[in-house]
Design a protein around this motif. Sequence first.
Motif, PDB file in Angstrom:
ATOM      1  N   ALA A 135      41.065  20.256  50.633  1.00 14.80           N
ATOM      2  CA  ALA A 135      39.962  21.061  51.168  1.00 14.80           C
ATOM      3  C   ALA A 135      40.457  21.979  52.280  1.00 14.80           C
ATOM      4  CB  ALA A 135      38.845  20.163  51.679  1.00 14.80           C
ATOM      5  N   CYS A 136      41.423  21.493  53.075  1.00 18.70           N
ATOM      6  CA  CYS A 136      41.972  22.295  54.175  1.00 18.70           C
ATOM      7  C   CYS A 136      42.823  23.453  53.660  1.00 18.70           C
ATOM      8  CB  CYS A 136      42.829  21.435  55.101  1.00 18.70           C
ATOM      9  SG  CYS A 136      41.946  20.188  56.043  1.00 18.70           S
ATOM     10  N   SER A 137      43.648  23.185  52.664  1.00 15.88           N
ATOM     11  CA  SER A 137      44.687  24.144  52.261  1.00 15.88           C
ATOM     12  C   SER A 137      44.285  25.062  51.111  1.00 15.88           C
ATOM     13  CB  SER A 137      45.957  23.381  51.867  1.00 15.88           C
ATOM     14  OG  SER A 137      45.693  22.459  50.824  1.00 15.88           O
ATOM     15  N   THR A 138      43.240  24.715  50.364  1.00 14.32           N
ATOM     16  CA  THR A 138      42.829  25.552  49.227  1.00 14.32           C
ATOM     17  C   THR A 138      42.114  26.808  49.714  1.00 14.32           C
ATOM     18  OG1 THR A 138      42.581  23.592  47.843  1.00 14.32           O
ATOM     19  CG2 THR A 138      41.516  25.610  47.075  1.00 14.32           C
ATOM     20  N   ASP A 139      42.464  27.937  49.134  1.00 10.60           N
ATOM     21  CA  ASP A 139      41.801  29.199  49.498  1.00 10.60           C
ATOM     22  C   ASP A 139      40.327  29.129  49.127  1.00 10.60           C
ATOM     23  OD1 ASP A 139      41.841  32.118  50.235  1.00 10.60           O
ATOM     24  OD2 ASP A 139      41.211  32.288  48.146  1.00 10.60           O
ATOM     25  N   PRO A 140      39.425  29.412  50.051  1.00 11.12           N
ATOM     26  CA  PRO A 140      37.995  29.282  49.764  1.00 11.12           C
ATOM     27  C   PRO A 140      37.433  30.381  48.868  1.00 11.12           C
ATOM     28  CG  PRO A 140      38.303  30.131  51.981  1.00 11.12           C
ATOM     29  CD  PRO A 140      39.671  29.803  51.464  1.00 11.12           C
ATOM     30  N   GLY A 141      38.246  31.393  48.589  1.00 14.38           N
ATOM     31  CA  GLY A 141      37.776  32.518  47.780  1.00 14.38           C
ATOM     32  C   GLY A 141      37.731  33.797  48.583  1.00 14.38           C
ATOM     33  N   THR A 142      38.871  34.164  49.149  1.00 13.19           N
ATOM     34  CA  THR A 142      38.939  35.336  50.022  1.00 13.19           C
ATOM     35  C   THR A 142      38.691  36.611  49.240  1.00 13.19           C
ATOM     36  OG1 THR A 142      40.575  34.161  51.371  1.00 13.19           O
ATOM     37  CG2 THR A 142      40.371  36.534  51.718  1.00 13.19           C
ATOM     38  N   VAL A 143      37.796  37.435  49.741  1.00 14.22           N
ATOM     39  CA  VAL A 143      37.508  38.724  49.125  1.00 14.22           C
ATOM     40  C   VAL A 143      38.539  39.729  49.610  1.00 14.22           C
ATOM     41  CG1 VAL A 143      35.810  40.562  48.827  1.00 14.22           C
ATOM     42  CG2 VAL A 143      35.052  38.185  49.051  1.00 14.22           C
ATOM     43  N   THR A 144      39.209  40.401  48.668  1.00 17.34           N
ATOM     44  CA  THR A 144      40.230  41.391  49.000  1.00 17.34           C
ATOM     45  C   THR A 144      39.897  42.719  48.327  1.00 17.34           C
ATOM     46  OG1 THR A 144      41.616  40.799  47.099  1.00 17.34           O
ATOM     47  CG2 THR A 144      41.971  39.566  49.147  1.00 17.34           C
ATOM     48  N   GLN A 145      40.700  43.716  48.626  1.00 15.38           N
ATOM     49  CA  GLN A 145      40.486  45.031  48.020  1.00 15.38           C
ATOM     50  C   GLN A 145      40.690  44.969  46.507  1.00 15.38           C
ATOM     51  OE1 GLN A 145      42.790  48.042  49.909  1.00 15.38           O
ATOM     52  NE2 GLN A 145      41.784  49.741  48.871  1.00 15.38           N
ATOM     53  N   GLU A 146      41.561  44.056  46.051  1.00 14.01           N
ATOM     54  CA  GLU A 146      41.866  43.957  44.626  1.00 14.01           C
ATOM     55  C   GLU A 146      40.760  43.271  43.833  1.00 14.01           C
ATOM     56  OE1 GLU A 146      44.000  43.104  47.017  1.00 14.01           O
ATOM     57  OE2 GLU A 146      45.353  44.842  46.860  1.00 14.01           O
ATOM     58  N   ASN A 147      40.049  42.319  44.444  1.00 19.02           N
ATOM     59  CA  ASN A 147      39.071  41.562  43.654  1.00 19.02           C
ATOM     60  C   ASN A 147      37.618  41.865  44.009  1.00 19.02           C
ATOM     61  OD1 ASN A 147      38.514  40.204  46.061  1.00 19.02           O
ATOM     62  ND2 ASN A 147      39.741  38.419  45.536  1.00 19.02           N
ATOM     63  N   ALA A 148      37.379  42.740  44.975  1.00 23.49           N
ATOM     64  CA  ALA A 148      36.006  43.003  45.430  1.00 23.49           C
ATOM     65  C   ALA A 148      35.122  43.549  44.308  1.00 23.49           C
ATOM     66  CB  ALA A 148      36.021  43.967  46.613  1.00 23.49           C
ATOM     67  N   ASP A 149      35.657  44.512  43.533  1.00 25.70           N
ATOM     68  CA  ASP A 149      34.849  45.109  42.451  1.00 25.70           C
ATOM     69  C   ASP A 149      34.502  44.080  41.386  1.00 25.70           C
ATOM     70  OD1 ASP A 149      34.862  47.588  43.670  1.00 25.70           O
ATOM     71  OD2 ASP A 149      36.677  48.255  42.641  1.00 25.70           O
ATOM     72  N   ASP A 150      35.468  43.247  41.014  1.00 31.75           N
ATOM     73  CA  ASP A 150      35.209  42.210  40.011  1.00 31.75           C
ATOM     74  C   ASP A 150      34.163  41.214  40.505  1.00 31.75           C
ATOM     75  OD1 ASP A 150      36.766  42.897  37.824  1.00 31.75           O
ATOM     76  OD2 ASP A 150      38.582  42.131  38.734  1.00 31.75           O
ATOM     77  N   LEU A 151      34.274  40.825  41.771  1.00 34.01           N
ATOM     78  CA  LEU A 151      33.319  39.868  42.330  1.00 34.01           C
ATOM     79  C   LEU A 151      31.917  40.464  42.405  1.00 34.01           C
ATOM     80  CD1 LEU A 151      35.488  38.268  45.160  1.00 34.01           C
ATOM     81  CD2 LEU A 151      34.636  37.133  43.105  1.00 34.01           C
ATOM     82  N   CYS A 152      31.836  41.762  42.629  1.00 34.60           N
ATOM     83  CA  CYS A 152      30.515  42.423  42.638  1.00 34.60           C
ATOM     84  C   CYS A 152      29.875  42.401  41.252  1.00 34.60           C
ATOM     85  CB  CYS A 152      30.654  43.863  43.124  1.00 34.60           C
ATOM     86  SG  CYS A 152      30.971  44.010  44.898  1.00 34.60           S
ATOM     87  N   LYS A 153      30.711  42.439  40.202  1.00 31.21           N
ATOM     88  CA  LYS A 153      30.174  42.361  38.840  1.00 31.21           C
ATOM     89  C   LYS A 153      29.756  40.924  38.500  1.00 31.21           C
ATOM     90  CE  LYS A 153      33.075  46.174  37.225  1.00 31.21           C
ATOM     91  NZ  LYS A 153      34.229  46.554  36.360  1.00 31.21           N
ATOM     92  N   ILE A 154      30.520  39.961  39.014  1.00 31.77           N
ATOM     93  CA  ILE A 154      30.216  38.557  38.731  1.00 31.77           C
ATOM     94  C   ILE A 154      28.988  38.103  39.505  1.00 31.77           C
ATOM     95  CG2 ILE A 154      31.081  36.190  38.961  1.00 31.77           C
ATOM     96  CD1 ILE A 154      33.931  37.422  38.605  1.00 31.77           C
ATOM     97  N   PHE A 155      28.937  38.444  40.795  1.00 32.24           N
ATOM     98  CA  PHE A 155      27.808  38.067  41.652  1.00 32.24           C
ATOM     99  C   PHE A 155      27.023  39.334  41.993  1.00 32.24           C
ATOM    100  CE2 PHE A 155      31.149  34.910  42.725  1.00 32.24           C
ATOM    101  CZ  PHE A 155      30.509  33.776  42.244  1.00 32.24           C
ATOM    102  N   GLU A 156      25.983  39.578  41.219  1.00 33.75           N
ATOM    103  CA  GLU A 156      25.186  40.797  41.394  1.00 33.75           C
ATOM    104  C   GLU A 156      24.197  40.627  42.541  1.00 33.75           C
ATOM    105  OE1 GLU A 156      23.380  41.473  37.660  1.00 33.75           O
ATOM    106  OE2 GLU A 156      25.236  42.141  36.670  1.00 33.75           O
ATOM    107  N   TRP A 157      23.842  41.741  43.172  1.00 30.73           N
ATOM    108  CA  TRP A 157      22.873  41.718  44.271  1.00 30.73           C
ATOM    109  C   TRP A 157      21.474  41.493  43.706  1.00 30.73           C
ATOM    110  CZ3 TRP A 157      26.272  46.162  44.116  1.00 30.73           C
ATOM    111  CH2 TRP A 157      27.386  46.018  44.946  1.00 30.73           C
ATOM    112  N   ASP A 158      20.707  40.666  44.403  1.00 35.38           N
ATOM    113  CA  ASP A 158      19.342  40.387  43.943  1.00 35.38           C
ATOM    114  C   ASP A 158      18.294  41.207  44.687  1.00 35.38           C
ATOM    115  OD1 ASP A 158      19.515  39.232  46.420  1.00 35.38           O
ATOM    116  OD2 ASP A 158      18.685  37.285  45.826  1.00 35.38           O
ATOM    117  N   ASP A 159      18.724  41.980  45.692  1.00 37.07           N
ATOM    118  CA  ASP A 159      17.818  42.805  46.509  1.00 37.07           C
ATOM    119  C   ASP A 159      16.716  41.975  47.162  1.00 37.07           C
ATOM    120  OD1 ASP A 159      19.160  45.213  46.003  1.00 37.07           O
ATOM    121  OD2 ASP A 159      18.131  45.448  44.083  1.00 37.07           O
ATOM    122  N   GLN A 160      17.001  40.713  47.393  1.00 31.92           N
ATOM    123  CA  GLN A 160      16.100  39.839  48.136  1.00 31.92           C
ATOM    124  C   GLN A 160      16.798  39.309  49.385  1.00 31.92           C
ATOM    125  OE1 GLN A 160      13.309  37.551  45.015  1.00 31.92           O
ATOM    126  NE2 GLN A 160      15.465  37.341  44.527  1.00 31.92           N
TER     127      GLN A 160
END
Length: 387
Positions: A128-153
């Motif tokens: 739990a200490c050493s595993t990357d929690p899921g850092t958002v970077t310039q390379e993966n930001a666009d993909d993550l935006c497609k996976i987790f869409e905004w709900d506008d709420q």
Amino acid sequence: MNFYVITVCYVVVGGLGIGIFLWGKPSGNSCFDRLYRVVCIHFPRILKKLLEKCCGPRGPAALDWLWTYICYRTNPIVQLFYLMVVVGGYLTFCAHAFPHLPNKFVGTNHKYSGLAVFAGCLWVWWKACSTDPGTVTQENADDLCKIFEWDDQIFTSSECKTCELIKPARSKHCALCNVCVARFDHHCIWINNCVGLGNHKWFLLFLFMHLVLCLYGCGMGTTIVYDVILRKDLFSAVFVDPVTKQKHRASWLIICQYMLATEGMMIFVTILAAIMGLVLFGFFLWHLNLVRIGTTTNELSKWNWVKWCLKQEEDGKEKVKQLVNIYNKGCRKNFAEVAFPLDVHNLPSQLNGQIKKSEAVRSEEDNNPIKGEGSSKRKGKDKAKKS
């Protein structure tokens, strides 16, 4: 100072500390509000004045730096405290409980099974200490935006002012780690890391394994204490008061006093394991319920804020009923999302970019052969001509 006074002091100080942390506010007239002001405002102010008189302006500055480092920077202090408590508690229990094994109720094999549970706790904690929690970077930001869409709420399209990256839905910037984390839950001081998409399952396993350790220790300790009482036949024993020399027949109170005097440390660790087990049980169930309903600690606070704001309007109750959590995919899929998380550093766009880079490197190597190879080929041709 006897055992009862020490126990009462621990309970009172610990209870007040928890109450101040949970319910204390800078403003207010409740007991915890006043204690909060004394502990967090007045006491530091008095301490700074004393340090300034003794050490000059460097004293308060050093205190401010220490406070900032402990409370607002990632540091291993709580991790070291965790190791002291867990390792120290386990070794103390072994030193005082293992001499009573085996007995009528517990076999020698529990020495090794207990060690396995203890080792499992440390291993899961380290993961739990050493595993990357899921850092958002310039390379993966666009993909993550497609996976987790905004709900506008509770999530809308926005940019992180610190990271200067677009923020995918369900992400949050952690001020302590200074990164944006995908599917952010909270920052856990016990693992000195954020809990997010990448290590949420390890955090849940961390809670579960320590719950098992506490319940195991509590059960073992209680069984050993009961065996000692039966083995020494304390229920039918006669106790002599060391001061008055008066004889007393056994009672529960006298037996408890005798056991605290002879097996006090083992009983203390057993009681501590029982209390921590209850706390961990409630905390573990609470986090499991959050996973079940497809939300996180961060999102729960956002939902509560949105609902509170809507309720201030005239038709707020109707609007609250219309709120829908689009991230709740059903119990099975919600748990699968935690148990088998996406690798945020191996998403489609990143993989395509890596493939293109490797292809570009290969084409460059084909067009510009290595000097060593070219020179060796020339030498071969020269030798062929001479022959």
